[in-house]
Design a protein around this motif. Structure first.
Motif, PDB file in Angstrom:
ATOM      1  N   GLU A 149       2.280   1.765  -3.450  1.00 26.66           N
ATOM      2  CA  GLU A 149       1.252   2.262  -4.379  1.00 26.66           C
ATOM      3  C   GLU A 149       0.956   3.738  -4.162  1.00 26.66           C
ATOM      4  OE1 GLU A 149      -1.496  -1.659  -5.262  1.00 26.66           O
ATOM      5  OE2 GLU A 149      -1.740  -0.653  -3.327  1.00 26.66           O
ATOM      6  N   GLU A 150       1.091   4.198  -2.922  1.00 32.64           N
ATOM      7  CA  GLU A 150       0.778   5.593  -2.614  1.00 32.64           C
ATOM      8  C   GLU A 150       2.005   6.502  -2.656  1.00 32.64           C
ATOM      9  OE1 GLU A 150      -3.196   4.788   0.137  1.00 32.64           O
ATOM     10  OE2 GLU A 150      -1.345   5.427   1.117  1.00 32.64           O
ATOM     11  N   LYS A 185       0.832  -1.206   0.000  1.00 28.43           N
ATOM     12  CA  LYS A 185       0.000   0.000   0.000  1.00 28.43           C
ATOM     13  C   LYS A 185       0.863   1.251   0.000  1.00 28.43           C
ATOM     14  CE  LYS A 185      -3.544   2.429   2.697  1.00 28.43           C
ATOM     15  NZ  LYS A 185      -4.383   2.416   3.921  1.00 28.43           N
TER      16      LYS A 185
END
Length: 444
Positions: A136-137, A133
Motif C-alpha cells: 500500500e505504501e 502495508k
C-alpha cells in the motif's frame, strides 16, 4: 602487585618487517582527535564509538567507484547491519535509501521519514499484514519464495491493483558455500519458472531482479559471475514475457578491512577495493546486457560502516592461566562483540607500555568460558584501568548485541568537528524489565 615469574616460549617466526613481537605495540590514544581516556571518563566503559568522518569517507569511496563507471546507481542502506537512528540518518542524508528484512526494520525506516517507495523489503519471512502495508505504501517487494507469490496475489486481489515486484535469485558464483537458501535458483531454471508463474497469474508484474551471494565476499569475480547471470536472466525474461526490467540489485556482502579467523594474509592484501568490486560488476553488465541498461542497486552495509566503529574497553583484572598465558579481564564481552567468533579484531593500547610483550588472551566479563575477545595476542604488562580500543566493529555488533549478564553500554558519535554526541543511552534495570509481567499469584 607481586606476580610469580613464569617462562613462556616465544616463537620468533612471528617477527615481521615491523619488528619483534616482543616489542611491537599498536597504540590508539585518540579517535578523530578525541582522547580515548576523555571518552571513557565522560561516557563510561565499555563504550561504542562511531566516526562520522570515516562513514562519509567510505560512502564516497564506494559511490565514486560505481558512479564513475555506470550511469544510474542507487545505494540502499542495509538496516540489519546497523540500525541506530543516528547512523541511518547519516546514510540517508548522504543519499542512501533503505533496505530492510523485517517488519521491525520497515517500521524503523518509516519512523525515520523514509517513504515506502524508497524502501526495499527483503527477507524470507514477511508476515502478510506487513507485506500488505508495504504494498500500500509503494515499497519495492523482493519475493523470496513461492508462498510469497501466493500472498502477494491475494493482496493484489484485495486491493484491486497489479503489484510491481522483483524476485530474489541464488546461483553458483564460484564461491562456496553457496547462499542457496534465499530466493529462486537461476542455474536449475527455478527463477525462470517463478517469473513464468508471476506472468501467468496476471496480478503481479516484474520490475527487478535481485541476488545477495554472501557476506564478507573476498572475490570480486564472484560479483562478475552473479551480475552476468542476472543480466542473462533479464535478457531472456524481456524477450519471452515482454517485461522491462528496471533494475538489478546485486545486494551487498562487500568486505571491510577486518581479519577473518583462519585467514593469515592482511586485509590490505586480500580484501578487494571498492574500485575492484565496481569494475567487476559494471563490466559484467556492459558485456552481457541486451537492450536498455537497467539501474544498478547496491545494498551496501558492512563495507560502509565496519571501519567507522570502535569499542573501548577497560582492563579490570589480570590472571595467569595454567598454560602460562596471561589473561586480561575487560569489561566488554561477546555479548557486545558477537562477531568475535569470526574475526580477529585489531586491538590497540591507549599508550605505549614498558616491558616486553608476552602471549596473552583477552576475556570479557561474562561467566561463560566462550567469552573470549582475543585468544592469542602479544601484550605488554597492563594495569587495571588500561583502555583498549577494538576495531573495526561497526557492522552487526550493535544490532546483534544482547543484554546478557551485563547491561549494554552507551553509544556515541564523533562528528566531523570532533564533537561527541550520545546516540544511545546504556541499558538499565527499568529498560530490561519494562515488558515483564508478574502473574498475580506470584505477587506479594
Amino acid at each position: 602487585m607481586y606476580e610469580k615469574p613464569t617462562i613462556n616460549r616465544v616463537d620468533f617466526a612471528m617477527a615481521s618487517k615491523y619488528g619483534s613481537p616482543l616489542k611491537t605495540q599498536k597504540v590508539r590514544s585518540e579517535i578523530d582527535g578525541v582522547s580515548v581516556h576523555d571518552l571513557v571518563n565522560k561516557y563510561g566503559s565499555p563504550l561504542f564509538v562511531f566516526s562520522e568522518r570515516i562513514i562519509e569517507e567510505k560512502y564516497h569511496e564506494f559511490k565514486n567507484a560505481f558512479t564513475s563507471r555506470y550511469p544510474e546507481v542507487e545505494f540502499w542502506w542495509s538496516y540489519k547491519t546497523n540500525y541506530l537512528d543516528a547512523i541511518c540518518k547519516i546514510y540517508h542524508k548522504l543519499g542512501s535509501k533503505a533496505e530492510v528484512v523485517s517488519e521491525f526494520e520497515y517500521e524503523k525506516a518509516r519512523r525515520l521519514g523514509i517513504e515506502g517507495k524508497n524502501i526495499i523489503f527483503n527477507g524470507p519471512y514477511k508476515p502478510k499484514d506487513a507485506l500488505k502495508k508495504a504494498v500500500e505504501e509503494g515499497a519495492k517487494i523482493h519475493i523470496d519464495h513461492w508462498y510469497e507469490i501466493n500472498d502477494l496475489e491475494e493482496i493484489a486481489e484485495e486491493l484491486g491493483i497489479e503489484i510491481p515486484v522483483a524476485i530474489r535469485c541464488n546461483m553458483d558464483t564460484g564461491v562456496y558455500p553457496q547462499w542457496s537458501r534465499f530466493g529462486f535458483n537461476i542455474d536449475n531454471g527455478e527463477a525462470y519458472d517463478a517469473v513464468k508463474r508471476i506472468y501467468e497469474g496476471k496480478k503481479l508484474y516484474l520490475t527487478g531482479l535481485h541476488s545477495h551471494i554472501g557476506t564478507f565476499m573476498l572475490s570480486a569475480n564472484a560479483y562478475a559471475n552473479e551480475t552476468k547471470k542476472l543480466i542473462e536472466l533479464k535478457n531472456k525474461i524481456e524477450k519471452d514475457f515482454g517485461y522491462e526490467i528496471e533494475y538489478i540489485d546485486v545486494g551487498g556482502g562487500f568486505a571491510s578491512k577486518n581479519r577473518l579467523k583462519g585467514v593469515y594474509q592482511a586485509p590490505e592484501v586480500i580484501v578487494p577495493s571498492a574500485d575492484e568490486y565496481a569494475e567487476a560488476i559494471t563490466n559484467a553488465i556492459f558485456e552481457t546486457n541486451k537492450g536498455k541498461l537497467p539501474k544498478l542497486y547496491l545494498e551496501t552495509g558492512r563495507a560502509l560502516i565496519d571501519e567507522a566503529g570502535f569499542l573501548l574497553t577497560t582492563v579490570f583484572a589480570a590472571k595467569r592461566m595454567p598454560d602460562g598465558k596471561k589473561s586480561y579481564i575487560v569489561d566488554a564481552g561477546v555479548n557486545l562483540l558477537y562477531t568475535a567468533f569470526w574475526y580477529n579484531f585489531e586491538i590497540a593500547l591507549d599508550k605505549r607500555y614498558e616491558g616486553l610483550n608476552e602471549p596473552s588472551q583477552i576475556n570479557g566479563p561474562l561467566c561463560m568460558n566462550i567469552d573470549v575477545i582475543s585468544e592469542n595476542i602479544m601484550l605488554p604488562p597492563l594495569k587495571r584501568g588500561s583502555v583498549l580500543s577494538i576495531w573495526p566493529v561497526g557492522a552487526y555488533n550493535v544490532t546483534q548485541s544482547m543484554q546478557f549478564i551485563r547491561y549494554r553500554p552507551r553509544i556515541i558519535l564523533i562528528d566531523k568537528n570532533s564533537n561527541t554526541h550520545l546516540i544511545k543511552e546504556a541499558d538499565d534495570l527499568n529498560y530490561i524489565v519494562e515488558k515483564e509481567i508478574i502473574p498475580d499469584y506470584l505477587k506479594g
